[in-house]
Structures are given as structure tokens and as C-alpha cells.
Design an enzyme around this catalytic site. Sequence first.
Site, PDB file in Angstrom:
ATOM      1  N   ASP A  18       0.877  -1.172   0.000  1.00  0.00           N
ATOM      2  CA  ASP A  18       0.000   0.000   0.000  1.00  0.00           C
ATOM      3  C   ASP A  18       0.915   1.223   0.000  1.00  0.00           C
ATOM      4  OD1 ASP A  18      -2.392   1.609   0.377  1.00  0.00           O
ATOM      5  OD2 ASP A  18      -1.768   1.795   2.467  1.00  0.00           O
ATOM      6  N   ASP A  20      -0.068   5.071   0.820  1.00  0.00           N
ATOM      7  CA  ASP A  20      -0.276   6.128   1.806  1.00  0.00           C
ATOM      8  C   ASP A  20      -0.178   5.598   3.233  1.00  0.00           C
ATOM      9  OD1 ASP A  20      -0.750   7.532  -0.476  1.00  0.00           O
ATOM     10  OD2 ASP A  20      -2.912   7.746  -0.167  1.00  0.00           O
TER      11      ASP A  20
END
Length: 274
Positions: A18, A20
Site C-alpha cells: 500500500d 499512503d
Amino acid sequence: MLGLVENHSLPRTAAFFDLDKTVIAKSSTLTFSKSFYQGGLINRRAVLRTAYAQFVFLAGGADHDQMERMREYLSALCRGWNVQQVKEIVAETLHDLIDPIIYDEAASLIEEHHTAGRDVVIVSTSGAEVVEPIGELLGADRVVATRMVVGDDGCFTGEVEYYAYGPTKAEAIKELARTEGYDLDRCYAYSDSATDLPMLQSVGHPFVVNPDRALRREATTRAWPVLDFHRPVRLKQRLPAPRRPAVVAAAAVGAAAATAGLVWFASRRRATAG
């Protein structure tokens, strides 16, 4: 922490990240709001609203309902934006905005996975126009990102074509495993959010990074390792030159994860009137 160098007689493996609050310390899309304002794409009120959204995101993440509201708001705001102008703004400000917020720990993991012979894949709900350049900066081998529909005039229509979120991330990973020959039982995944549980459950080696409360509970229940990333570093000072440019996973995953959807930045020209 990671396995030894891959035995290349075995099926290939990958590490799925991922973006962020996992690789970078902020929301990749919302970080560009000031640049979009300076480029005339959003007004001051939209900048303030995205600043508040960034605060909420950093304070405790966003649950499913908050993510949906943000998706609807931002996809509407970007309607009418010229895609080429967006790409130019991102390219011009990428190093100034993203370099200082890369987690040193994430940079080290990317190095370790590449050294071990694993592909590195960024899997992000943020828009492709933001994620693809960041993926290339990181030296990622592939990128899965959300995409908006682009009209014949070269502008975003405000409609979502592919939304890289929740179960869709897991589906994209599984399709990549099929097309690239990854053995998911030997693959790794990293995320901060409980919304990425399907992605984490898809691999044999899930790790949670700076987890929100819901994900921390799941990690405790499932005995998943919990990592604390807290040292931002300028990427170009930390990482060697990327091995090869990022490849958009939407192309690799073919029809199952076709070109993707949402542009996570607060902007549309019509909003300037508001």
C-alpha cells in the site's frame, strides 16, 4: 526479517505495498492539493477542505464510509480537469513533495525485496496520475492504481472506471499472480488500513504498518507482525537509482483489473467558481 535470496527454480514472488501511510507518511493525492491550487485547478476553499481531509487521514486513518464520501467528493471535483495538465503538475512537484515523506524503513524494505529477487508492486487507492510517477521514483516493478474515465477532450469525466480499493486490490493481486507466475503463499504484503485486509489475506507473509485500530486488532488476533515506520527520508538520498520503470499493473492484469478509476486529488475547474 525477510527470507533469503529467491531460489529461481521456484515460482516467482513479489512484495505488495500500500502507498499512503505505508510507504509515505501522508496521503499521496492530498499532498498535491497546494500544487493543484497554484496551477489553477482548485480554489482556496477546496485546498482547506483537502487539508482537513489530510488531518483526519493522519489522525486515525479513514474507515469505509469516510473513504466512500471522500471518493465521491474528489471524483466530482476532478471532473473537467485536463489530464495532461495534471500529469505536468505532478511531474514538476513530485520530488519536492514526495521525497521528504518517504519512510526510511519502507525504502529499506524495498531494497531488501529487490535484493532477494522479488518484484515490488505498489497497490494504491490513489489515482494513477499520482501513483505511477511515485512508483517509478520508488523503483517499483508494477503499479496498481485507481483510474478515472477520460473523455475525448482529454479531461476527466468524473466517472470511475476502476477503483483499486478493498477486495479489488486482492483481485488485482491474484490476477497478477496468474499472469506473472507469483506464488502468493511466498509473497509479502504491507498496509496500514483495515480496508486492505483482503490484500493482506491474499499472501503468505502479511505485515501491518502503522496500523489503524481495526487493523491492529486483526493483527493481534491473527498474530501478524506489526511494523512501526516513523523516519521520513529524502528518497533520492536513500535509494539507489530504480532498477527499472514501474509498469502499470492495470495493463498486466488485463481484463480482470482493467484500466482503473478514481483520481484522488481535490480538483475541478468548475469548483473554482464555488
